[in-house]
Design a protein around this motif. Structure first.
Motif, mmCIF file in Angstrom:
data_model
loop_
_atom_site.group_PDB
_atom_site.id
_atom_site.type_symbol
_atom_site.label_atom_id
_atom_site.label_comp_id
_atom_site.label_asym_id
_atom_site.label_seq_id
_atom_site.Cartn_x
_atom_site.Cartn_y
_atom_site.Cartn_z
ATOM 1 N N TYR A 1 50.288 45.435 81.483
ATOM 2 C CA TYR A 1 51.710 46.006 82.167
ATOM 3 C C TYR A 1 51.428 46.667 83.269
ATOM 4 O O TYR A 1 50.751 47.469 83.091
ATOM 5 N N GLN A 2 51.806 46.416 84.451
ATOM 6 C CA GLN A 2 51.557 47.327 85.802
ATOM 7 C C GLN A 2 52.602 47.686 86.485
ATOM 8 O O GLN A 2 53.577 46.663 86.771
ATOM 9 N N HIS A 3 52.582 48.893 86.808
ATOM 10 C CA HIS A 3 54.007 49.278 87.684
ATOM 11 C C HIS A 3 53.378 49.854 88.901
ATOM 12 O O HIS A 3 52.709 50.698 88.752
ATOM 13 N N PHE A 4 54.136 49.435 89.986
ATOM 14 C CA PHE A 4 53.920 50.369 91.353
ATOM 15 C C PHE A 4 54.992 51.340 91.688
ATOM 16 O O PHE A 4 56.039 50.973 91.484
ATOM 17 N N HIS A 5 54.742 52.289 92.244
ATOM 18 C CA HIS A 5 55.530 53.128 92.725
ATOM 19 C C HIS A 5 56.636 52.937 93.943
ATOM 20 O O HIS A 5 57.522 53.599 94.080
ATOM 21 N N GLN B 1 58.177 45.450 91.660
ATOM 22 C CA GLN B 1 57.355 46.891 90.998
ATOM 23 C C GLN B 1 56.857 46.450 89.891
ATOM 24 O O GLN B 1 55.897 47.308 89.581
ATOM 25 N N ASP B 2 57.232 45.769 89.187
ATOM 26 C CA ASP B 2 56.893 45.489 87.526
ATOM 27 C C ASP B 2 56.274 44.093 87.566
ATOM 28 O O ASP B 2 57.050 43.252 87.762
ATOM 29 N N PHE B 3 55.013 44.105 86.749
ATOM 30 C CA PHE B 3 54.379 42.863 86.644
ATOM 31 C C PHE B 3 53.594 43.000 85.080
ATOM 32 O O PHE B 3 53.143 43.759 84.758
ATOM 33 N N GLY B 4 53.875 41.867 84.524
ATOM 34 C CA GLY B 4 53.217 41.565 83.283
ATOM 35 C C GLY B 4 52.430 40.325 83.109
ATOM 36 O O GLY B 4 52.715 39.323 83.509
ATOM 37 N N ILE B 5 51.379 40.474 82.362
ATOM 38 C CA ILE B 5 50.354 39.214 82.344
ATOM 39 C C ILE B 5 49.893 39.254 81.015
ATOM 40 O O ILE B 5 49.536 40.140 80.343
ATOM 41 N N VAL B 6 49.743 38.048 80.435
ATOM 42 C CA VAL B 6 49.402 37.605 79.109
ATOM 43 C C VAL B 6 48.294 36.595 78.993
ATOM 44 O O VAL B 6 48.624 35.553 79.847
ATOM 45 N N GLN C 1 24.546 26.001 68.857
ATOM 46 C CA GLN C 1 23.047 26.009 69.420
ATOM 47 C C GLN C 1 22.993 25.123 70.482
ATOM 48 O O GLN C 1 22.189 25.557 71.660
ATOM 49 N N TRP C 2 23.606 23.889 70.621
ATOM 50 C CA TRP C 2 23.162 23.066 71.756
ATOM 51 C C TRP C 2 24.707 22.888 72.932
ATOM 52 O O TRP C 2 24.609 22.298 73.824
ATOM 53 N N PHE C 3 25.861 23.262 72.477
ATOM 54 C CA PHE C 3 26.862 23.142 73.290
ATOM 55 C C PHE C 3 27.928 24.399 73.082
ATOM 56 O O PHE C 3 27.953 25.108 72.187
ATOM 57 N N THR C 4 28.705 24.669 74.344
ATOM 58 C CA THR C 4 29.761 25.708 74.176
ATOM 59 C C THR C 4 30.840 24.879 74.621
ATOM 60 O O THR C 4 31.081 24.207 75.921
ATOM 61 N N ILE C 5 32.262 25.078 74.165
ATOM 62 C CA ILE C 5 33.304 24.819 74.669
ATOM 63 C C ILE C 5 34.206 26.196 74.734
ATOM 64 O O ILE C 5 34.349 27.045 73.651
ATOM 65 N N ALA C 6 34.815 26.428 75.793
ATOM 66 C CA ALA C 6 35.750 27.681 76.047
ATOM 67 C C ALA C 6 36.728 27.755 76.997
ATOM 68 O O ALA C 6 36.581 26.725 77.969
ATOM 69 N N GLY C 7 37.651 28.345 76.983
ATOM 70 C CA GLY C 7 38.921 28.456 77.945
ATOM 71 C C GLY C 7 39.921 29.691 77.876
ATOM 72 O O GLY C 7 39.606 30.416 76.994
ATOM 73 N N GLU C 8 40.645 29.785 78.806
ATOM 74 C CA GLU C 8 41.647 30.745 78.670
ATOM 75 C C GLU C 8 42.917 30.014 79.465
ATOM 76 O O GLU C 8 42.931 29.463 80.529
ATOM 77 N N THR C 9 44.080 30.345 78.891
ATOM 78 C CA THR C 9 45.356 30.196 79.551
ATOM 79 C C THR C 9 46.351 31.059 79.629
ATOM 80 O O THR C 9 46.084 32.034 78.580
ATOM 81 N N ALA C 10 46.701 31.689 80.721
ATOM 82 C CA ALA C 10 47.531 32.981 81.034
ATOM 83 C C ALA C 10 48.904 32.581 81.702
ATOM 84 O O ALA C 10 48.998 31.506 82.426
ATOM 85 N N TYR C 11 49.664 33.654 81.679
ATOM 86 C CA TYR C 11 50.938 33.419 82.220
ATOM 87 C C TYR C 11 51.440 34.815 82.674
ATOM 88 O O TYR C 11 51.273 35.952 82.301
ATOM 89 N N SER C 12 52.027 34.829 83.997
ATOM 90 C CA SER C 12 52.363 35.916 84.706
ATOM 91 C C SER C 12 53.832 35.831 84.775
ATOM 92 O O SER C 12 54.620 35.092 85.112
ATOM 93 N N THR C 13 54.660 37.192 84.508
ATOM 94 C CA THR C 13 55.975 37.424 84.321
ATOM 95 C C THR C 13 56.765 37.121 85.828
ATOM 96 O O THR C 13 57.761 36.878 85.789
ATOM 97 N N GLU C 14 56.198 37.563 86.607
ATOM 98 C CA GLU C 14 56.814 37.862 88.019
ATOM 99 C C GLU C 14 57.532 36.552 88.526
ATOM 100 O O GLU C 14 58.562 36.623 88.862
ATOM 101 N N SER D 1 47.431 37.566 89.066
ATOM 102 C CA SER D 1 47.025 38.975 88.358
ATOM 103 C C SER D 1 46.205 39.853 89.364
ATOM 104 O O SER D 1 45.143 39.320 90.041
ATOM 105 N N PHE D 2 46.420 41.094 89.445
ATOM 106 C CA PHE D 2 45.960 41.974 90.396
ATOM 107 C C PHE D 2 44.359 42.261 89.852
ATOM 108 O O PHE D 2 43.614 42.740 90.883
ATOM 109 N N TYR D 3 44.276 41.813 88.527
ATOM 110 C CA TYR D 3 42.753 42.180 88.179
ATOM 111 C C TYR D 3 42.143 40.853 87.719
ATOM 112 O O TYR D 3 40.830 41.116 87.200
ATOM 113 N N ALA D 4 42.442 39.738 88.177
ATOM 114 C CA ALA D 4 41.711 38.651 87.661
ATOM 115 C C ALA D 4 40.700 38.169 88.880
ATOM 116 O O ALA D 4 40.654 38.598 89.864
#
Length: 657
Positions: A346-350, A368-373, A382-395, A428-431
């Motif tokens: 959660y991020q709040h700007f003044h 002023q207020d932002f939330g990211i999840v 050993q031979w393969f990798t599967i990965a990912g991410e899913t995100a949502y921003s509230t603004e 996201s401000f930090y992505a």
């Protein structure tokens, strides 16, 4: 004067280069540097942080998983394999044993020679953990750097009331670092950029500090002060390394780590900690910072300034205008190759953000207020990798997702691919994650990549990336798309000779026109005897209408005992900015610069380094000069130099105890 440059250039052509085939930081930068990201401030700052890691290689036998994760080109699988090998064999006696780890290819082993060392004394030591033990093994380092320009910018000719620079033209930084092998890190840094005032500005313009503890019981890491972090694929939080598509460095899951560089923008300030219990780790952080911002008439924020410069009255008026408070956490589970994690903050700007009504700015965050999840997931085999991410921003209710897969067909071939969707409502401000543009927003794309080592002397990398921006970007009035194809080959037929070739075809819309660039880079390295290295480099950039820019560079390096010198001369000729070329220059330790050259001229750089008192003291000197043949002035506005010459001197001193 032209006769002098010509004579020097021809002399460099006849010198033959360095000894023993030792892999250096400069070799590493030549391999991983990406022209598309070279001018990005974040790229420079990340590479400077990586230079700090290379200047302080960690003992591979005592480094924890979390410490190894700070090396951005190491995968989770490779870290696990290194840790397993060290456990089964009770440590490594030399880095040559990395050849026994199947998941480490030739290129990765070369890279690791810069960031790891082997301390054989650990096999005889069995120290207990105590404050006395930590301080006894701690190492102190103090360094300072001073840049002196031998030219005069227009900004120093005007008083501050008329927009002139308020301070001297000198650059200076001071760093202090205390660190033991495993548990403690303490750092202080101060920096003043060129043109920034010293008196009346609190001394140096920027101050930073951190105190970090690692690997103490259940405590994986804890830091007070300035820090960086990265979780998942970087869609929610990644203030660490996330470099270009053509680079091997792009794994943001590095957890929490101390910030050691002089970056004034991309970090958090406060406190953060990670604790581990079996397969689970829990991280939490709290940050409060003052940010530079341009204000509207109603004192709302139009733009958050990313330059970190405070030279003029206008720049000083933006300093610290915006307060930002951030609190967040991450919970991760890892077991038998599977991982699952949740990250949010959660991020709040003044002050409220109000970016304006221009078409391209309408998707910028406001309020002023932002939330990211976000939820990240994956499985590593050993031979393969599967990965990912899913995100949502509230603004604005925006979504983003990044999915990737990697298949190691055999020890010589790896095929990987990824798909990304970053909605224009997401922010996201930090992505920081794989993308064509600078932000994780308003982009869809797919990438396919092949890394091959068909025979030991030959290494090949090929990737193709397709990207689409649904919302109009800056200078555009409609959605846009593009393609990026890059081929890289490196052939080392013996310990003395190496040839590398890189070709890139990029199509990307600019100002409602499709821009096409064909870039070619040829590099030949010759090592001779014990002390010398010669490196020849040719760059070409061909744009539309057959506009051709090119550069020819010659680099020479000499190293014997405590003395190391490197000289480089480049001739460049480009018709415009779109055909500019990039050349990595020799620099001082802990610094990075990958400048663009455009116009018609010569660039000469020489760096000398001498270590004494058992390498505890280090003194460095760098001189650089640029001579343009097609202009009498350089730059514009207050940055203008009214001369075809530009010369600099840099001095750096370092003491280790």
């Amino acid at each position: 004067m032209k006769l002098f440059w010509t004579t020097l250039f021809m002399a460099l052509l006849w010198v033959s280069g360095m000894a023993q085939g030792v892999y250096t930081w400069q070799d590493f930068v030549d391999e991983v540097s990406d022209d598309d990201y070279a001018e990005a401030q974040a790229w420079t700052e990340q590479m400077e942080e990586l230079a700090l890691l290379a200047a302080h290689p960690m003992d591979i036998n005592t480094a924890t998983r979390e410490q190894m994760a700070t090396i951005p080109f190491l995968s989770e699988e490779q870290i696990e394999d290194i840790q397993t090998y060290i456990f089964l064999h009770r440590g490594m006696r030399s880095l040559g044993e990395l050849m026994a780890i199947e998941s480490l290819d030739v290129r990765t082993r070369r890279y690791l020679s810069l960031f790891f060392r082997v301390d054989n004394a650990v096999f005889q030591r069995k120290d207990t953990l105590s404050v006395k033990t930590i301080l006894r093994h701690a190492r102190h380092e103090l360094s300072t750097r001073l840049d002196v320009p031998l030219y005069y910018r227009l900004g120093y000719s005007y008083p501050a009331q008329q927009g002139g620079y308020r301070g001297a033209a000198l650059y200076n930084n001071i760093r202090y670092q205390l660190e033991d092998r495993r548990h403690l890190s303490l750092g202080l840094v101060a920096e003043k950029d060129q043109g920034e005032p010293f008196r009346g500005n609190g001394g140096w313009d920027y101050y930073g500090a951190h105190l970090m503890l690692r690997d103490i019981g259940h405590l994986r890491s804890a830091v007070v002060g300035d820090y960086r972090m990265g979780f998942g694929e970087g869609l929610v939080v990644n203030t660490g390394f996330a470099t270009g598509k053509s680079s091997l460095m792009g794994r943001p899951s590095q957890g929490i780590r101390a910030k050691r560089g002089t970056d004034e923008v991309n970090y958090l300030r406060g406190a953060a900690a990670t604790v581990g219990f079996g397969d689970w780790t829990l991280s939490a952080w709290l940050s409060h910072r003052r940010l530079d911002a341009t204000l509207n008439d109603d004192v709302s924020v139009r733009t958050i300034d990313q330059s970190g410069l405070h030279r003029t009255t206008a720049e000083m008026s933006r300093k610290g205008n915006l307060g930002s408070t951030t609190a967040g956490g991450n919970l991760t589970w890892k077991s038998h190759g599977f991982h699952l994690g949740a990250t949010g903050y959660y991020q709040h700007f003044h002050r409220p953000l109000s970016p304006g009504t221009a078409l391209y700015r309408r998707i910028y965050p406001s309020g002023q207020d932002f939330g990211i999840v976000g939820l990240n997931y994956g499985y590593t085999h050993q031979w393969f990798t599967i990965a990912g991410e899913t995100a949502y921003s509230t603004e604005r209710g925006g979504w983003a997702t990044l999915e990737r897969v990697s298949w190691r067909i055999n020890p010589r071939y790896t095929l990987s691919g990824s798909y990304r969707f970053y909605g224009y409502r997401y922010y996201s401000f930090y992505a920081s994650a794989l993308s064509e543009n600078s932000s994780v927003q308003n982009e869809s794309g797919a990438t396919l990549r092949l890394d091959a080592n068909p025979v030991d002397p030959l290494t090949l990398t090929a990737y193709v990336d397709f990207f689409y921006n649904p919302w109009p970007r800056y200078t555009l009035t409609h959605s846009s798309s593009g393609q990026d194809l890059t081929l890289t080959a490196q052939y080392q037929w013996n310990r003395r000779n190496q040839l590398s070739v890189r070709y890139q075809l990029k199509r990307k819309e600019r100002s409602d026109r499709m821009g096409v660039n064909n870039r070619l880079r040829l590099q030949y390295t010759r090592r001779q005897g014990r002390y010398w290295q010669l490196q020849s480099l040719a760059n070409m950039n061909v744009a539309k209408a057959r506009r051709v820019g090119y550069s020819l560079s010659q680099r020479v390096r000499f190293q014997k005992d405590m003395l190391k010198t490197t000289a480089m001369l480049s001739y460049f000729h480009t018709p415009d900015y779109d055909t500019r070329v990039f050349v990595y220059e020799p620099l001082l330790i802990n610094t990075f610069r990958y400048p663009s050259l455009y116009g018609h001229g010569l660039r000469f750089v020489v760096a000398a380094r001498y270590a004494f008192w058992r390498q505890r003291l280090l003194a460095e000197l760098l001189y650089g000069a640029t001579r343009y043949f097609d202009r009498d002035t350089q730059g514009s506005g207050m940055q203008q130099i009214r001369s075809p010459w530009k010369q600099d001197i840099s001095l750096q001193f370092r003491m280790r105890i």
